[in-house]
Write a protein that holds these residues in place. Structure first.
Motif, PDB file in Angstrom:
ATOM      1  N   SER A 196       0.847  -1.192   0.000  1.00  0.00           N
ATOM      2  CA  SER A 196       0.000   0.000   0.000  1.00  0.00           C
ATOM      3  C   SER A 196       0.883   1.243   0.000  1.00  0.00           C
ATOM      4  O   SER A 196       1.936   1.276   0.651  1.00  0.00           O
ATOM      5  N   ARG A 197       0.458   2.242  -0.734  1.00  0.00           N
ATOM      6  CA  ARG A 197       1.196   3.502  -0.793  1.00  0.00           C
ATOM      7  C   ARG A 197       0.269   4.618  -0.305  1.00  0.00           C
ATOM      8  O   ARG A 197      -0.739   4.921  -0.923  1.00  0.00           O
ATOM      9  N   PHE A 198       0.641   5.186   0.844  1.00  0.00           N
ATOM     10  CA  PHE A 198      -0.197   6.184   1.490  1.00  0.00           C
ATOM     11  C   PHE A 198       0.310   7.594   1.207  1.00  0.00           C
ATOM     12  O   PHE A 198       1.467   7.797   0.851  1.00  0.00           O
ATOM     13  N   TRP A 199      -0.562   8.547   1.404  1.00  0.00           N
ATOM     14  CA  TRP A 199      -0.134   9.947   1.288  1.00  0.00           C
ATOM     15  C   TRP A 199      -0.717  10.744   2.442  1.00  0.00           C
ATOM     16  O   TRP A 199      -1.674  10.332   3.098  1.00  0.00           O
ATOM     17  N   ASP A 237      -3.971   9.651   4.659  1.00  0.00           N
ATOM     18  CA  ASP A 237      -3.896   8.685   5.759  1.00  0.00           C
ATOM     19  C   ASP A 237      -2.992   9.127   6.899  1.00  0.00           C
ATOM     20  O   ASP A 237      -2.859   8.411   7.893  1.00  0.00           O
ATOM     21  N   MET A 392      -8.300   7.332   8.971  1.00  0.00           N
ATOM     22  CA  MET A 392      -6.910   7.499   8.535  1.00  0.00           C
ATOM     23  C   MET A 392      -6.097   6.296   9.003  1.00  0.00           C
ATOM     24  O   MET A 392      -6.180   5.902  10.173  1.00  0.00           O
ATOM     25  N   LYS A 393      -5.307   5.719   8.129  1.00  0.00           N
ATOM     26  CA  LYS A 393      -4.590   4.482   8.436  1.00  0.00           C
ATOM     27  C   LYS A 393      -3.464   4.677   9.449  1.00  0.00           C
ATOM     28  O   LYS A 393      -3.117   3.777  10.207  1.00  0.00           O
ATOM     29  N   ARG A 682       6.615   4.384   0.123  1.00  0.00           N
ATOM     30  CA  ARG A 682       5.426   3.915   0.837  1.00  0.00           C
ATOM     31  C   ARG A 682       4.585   5.080   1.341  1.00  0.00           C
ATOM     32  O   ARG A 682       3.358   5.010   1.375  1.00  0.00           O
ATOM     33  N   LEU A 683       5.250   6.158   1.757  1.00  0.00           N
ATOM     34  CA  LEU A 683       4.549   7.347   2.233  1.00  0.00           C
ATOM     35  C   LEU A 683       4.957   8.539   1.377  1.00  0.00           C
ATOM     36  O   LEU A 683       6.139   8.730   1.089  1.00  0.00           O
ATOM     37  N   ARG A 738      -2.121   8.082  -6.073  1.00  0.00           N
ATOM     38  CA  ARG A 738      -1.543   7.177  -5.054  1.00  0.00           C
ATOM     39  C   ARG A 738      -2.309   5.865  -4.995  1.00  0.00           C
ATOM     40  O   ARG A 738      -1.723   4.794  -4.801  1.00  0.00           O
TER      41      ARG A 738
END
Length: 741
Positions: A196-199, A237, A392-393, A682-683, A738
């Motif tokens: 997973s790629r979060f922003w 996230d 939010m993750k 990833r972020l 994303r």
């Protein structure tokens, strides 16, 4: 030989690879100056003679071998072991292992106390030391041979008794068992699952405006909740913050969040005065209405006025709180008492320090400052809970400063673990020919070890428990720090090395306990062993877009480090708009930060080349994006066309400032966000300041009084930002891209 050995034992480095990749030897005078700084922190008139050297070597190098067990040792969860030290002999040892109570929550352990006997002849010798012609051996005990259940991670107590004269040969110590890596949380995935790629967004909390009220003089936890709402609504996230550490109460105008009084405590100025628990709302509203201080009329924070206003409100609230407590205790009062009990002596020490150093007009008891920490902690925890409630993750990402100021509570209350005769900084590099001195105090690696790492443990715990992730500023400090001696005559500083493996293991353990993802800020000179350790422990790296440039080009976002946080900009570099318009260069020139007009001209010329390279990068990235997102084709095609035309007009591969207006900045920014959002990291993080197109730097390194660092506020309130169509459109573009990548 004795002096060189002591320098090694104290961690004073002899050489390092500089920013140009050159092996650099640290002059003996500078190394000796750091050693003197370490020693003078204990004794001001200390002379480094043979006796002092011999005594110090004995204390650091010999004495640990003469103890039956180390006072603190660690091993990893996958293969838990412990060691003992004995003069070579055959004898029986009785071992008692008592598990830490808090550790039982992370395992199904039923038995918490273990006891067994073992003979030294059945143990492996993994080290030796000769002293007075006696061979001392380090024996290793593999715990799985005697404890037939999976041990939990934690700080466990061990007691060892030797069969020969057991009344004289008994010792106790701490055995830390740690996970091999940092907590992963939302970053976890199986081999068959895509990563997973979060922003998320980043913000300097003090910059935010929650309302138009005249008393709104600094961003607070109410403004933070509004920023959380907006970020979550846009699909982000996480929300990354500046350090929220407690600052110097005696000098509120010294507002750098990276020069704190105590990193274990929060800055009360961030408290939302309108939602303080245990305070009658009607009385508080009436009191606030009577306060006519206008703090919301400028773009710069007047910290002294904000301090005076907020602490008057705090005094009023505390008075109401105490009156209610004396009449009838409520759940809030019980929570306060529990908070003080849990925080223990460190909170009491901090509160007393605040009371002793506060302005005379404040004159409040130490319990008042405990109360403020209780309220601040509650409100920040509520913000993290709000992140989770909104889906939010990760939630809030905190920031841990590298050190604390000399006169602050953290250093003064823990003086025995700090070297008060030195400060932390960086050696000379391409950004500063004379090096950097950050003015904060380093922990002493030997004292830290002798104190069983207690301060480091409590520091990590105090910060991790507040956030979903924690960014550790200058994470290389786990391995080494550049020290400057407080006395200039002691030289030009040196690297000092720390017990890296142990600090890293503590970091892993505490991150699991707090369910906190760890990000290491590894910008600058990064030793290869630091990079390797971060990868092995799954600590995220920290990339900065400006610094990724190499070989006269910005690399494809698909080549960014995957296990990292990619930031378009941060507090130490220019906002995107300022960079694009050369405003940052003009400001630095006006402040005299360039050696000459020629250097300023060269910097502008170099920036023109970089902007040309940026356009090349944008065209390539948008072209790739265009082939995968049909719904973006119209918007992307127009941008590609304009940028391609501009590139074609500049065969010199340079984009002077006179031509940047050829593309509306808002459209350029949209393209910048879209291409950067394709990052393999990833972020991915973008500053709220950049999303709204703000061009003012919050901090210019190398300045202090000549630039308003850490004082800038947004002109828009959070309500206005929430309804800004351009901002929301950019966020939606980032979220869409994303999710695809």
């Amino acid at each position: 030989m004795g002096l060189e050995k002591l320098l090694y034992l104290q961690g004073v480095g002899a050489e390092f690879v500089d920013c140009h990749g050159q092996q650099t030897h640290i002059p003996p005078r500078d190394r000796l100056g750091i050693l003197k700084s370490m020693i003078s922190a204990e004794t001001s008139d200390a002379v480094i003679d043979n006796k002092l050297v011999d005594d110090a070597i004995f204390s650091i190098d010999v004495a640990p071998w003469l103890k039956l067990i180390p006072s603190f040792q660690f091993s990893y969860l996958s293969h838990p072991t412990m060691v003992i030290h004995l003069a070579e002999q055959v004898c029986e040892l009785k071992i008692n292992l008592s598990l830490e109570k808090a550790s039982n929550s992370n395992s199904n352990t039923e038995i918490t106390d273990f006891e067994w006997t073992v003979s030294t002849q059945n143990l492996a010798i993994i080290g030796e030391y000769y002293y007075d012609n006696i061979r001392y051996c380090r024996y290793q005990i593999v715990l799985a041979d005697f404890v037939h259940q999976k041990l939990p991670y934690g700080y466990h107590n061990i007691k060892v008794t030797q069969s020969i004269q057991p009344e004289l040969n008994i010792a106790e110590g701490i055995l830390m068992i740690a996970p091999e890596d940092c907590y992963q949380g939302a970053l976890s995935h199986t081999a068959n699952e895509p990563e997973s790629r979060f922003w998320g967004t980043s913000v300097q909390l003090y910059c935010l405006k929650s309302q138009q009220a005249v008393s709104d003089g600094i961003g607070d936890f109410n403004a933070l909740k509004q920023a959380i709402e907006h970020s979550a609504a846009m699909g982000a996230d996480f929300l990354m913050l500046n350090p929220l550490h407690a600052l110097d109460i005696a000098l509120p105008e010294n507002c750098s969040p990276y020069s704190p009084s105590d990193r274990r405590r929060l800055n009360p100025l961030y408290i939302d005065v309108n939602t303080i628990k245990g305070c009658d709302k009607n009385l508080l509203t009436s009191f606030l209405d009577d306060c006519k201080e206008n703090l919301n009329h400028t773009t710069l924070i007047d910290y002294k006025k904000v301090f005076e206003f907020k602490y008057k409100v705090f005094k009023f609230c505390y008075k109401l709180f105490c009156e209610e407590r004396s009449n009838q205790k409520s759940s809030v009062h019980e929570e306060f008492e529990l908070f003080k009990q849990q925080q223990g002596q460190s909170l009491q020490s901090f509160s007393l320090h605040e009371a002793n150093n506060a302005p005379a007009w404040l004159a409040m008891p130490s319990d008042f400052y405990c109360y403020l920490q209780f309220i601040a902690s509650q409100q920040l925890q509520e913000c993290q809970q709000y992140c989770q409630k909104l889906g939010m993750k990760i939630g809030l990402v905190g920031d841990l400063a590298i050190g604390a100021i000399l006169n602050g509570n953290e250093v003064q209350s823990e003086r025995r673990q700090f070297c008060t005769q030195a400060t932390i900084g960086a050696p000379p590099d391409r950004f500063s020919a004379s090096g950097q001195n950050w003015g904060v105090i380093p922990l002493d690696p030997v004292k830290l070890k002798q104190a069983n790492y207690q301060h480091f443990i409590h520091l990590m715990r105090a910060n991790m428990e507040l956030y979903g992730a924690l960014r550790i500023d200058h994470v290389m400090g786990l391995l080494r720090l550049w020290w400057w001696p407080a006395q200039k005559e002691l030289g030009n500083g040196a690297y000092v090395f720390y017990p890296f493996d142990t600090l890293l293991a503590i970091l892993c353990l505490e991150s699991h306990r707090a369910n906190c993802i760890i990000i290491g800020e590894d910008l600058g000179i990064v030793p290869p062993e630091m990079t390797s350790a971060m990868q092995q422990t799954k600590m995220l790296s920290n990339q900065l877009f400006y610094f990724t440039q190499q070989h006269n080009a910005f690399p494809s976002p698909q080549t960014h480090k995957p296990d990292s946080l990619m930031m378009l900009a941060n507090h130490d570099v220019a906002p995107l708009k300022s960079w694009w318009l050369d405003d940052d260069l003009s400001i630095r020139h006006s402040l005299g930060l360039f050696d000459s007009d020629e250097q300023f001209h060269n910097e502008k010329q170099g920036r023109a080349y970089e902007k040309y390279q940026l356009l090349q990068w944008l065209v390539a990235g948008l072209t790739s994006l265009n082939s995968q997102h049909d719904d973006l084709a119209e918007e992307v095609d127009l941008l590609i066309q304009k940028m391609t035309e501009l590139l074609a007009c500049n065969p010199q591969h340079s984009l002077p400032i006179s031509m940047v207006s050829s593309i509306p900045y808002s459209k350029l920014l949209d393209g910048w966000m879209m291409v950067a959002a394709q990052s393999r990291s990833r972020l991915f993080c973008v500053q709220l300041a950049d999303l709204i197109g703000d061009k003012h730097s919050v901090n210019i390194p190398g300045t202090w009084k000549n630039y308003p660092n850490w004082q800038r506020r947004f002109t828009e309130t959070m309500t206005q930002i929430k309804h800004d169509k351009e901002v929301n459109h950019r966020c939606q573009l980032i979220a869409k891209i994303r999710a695809h990548y």
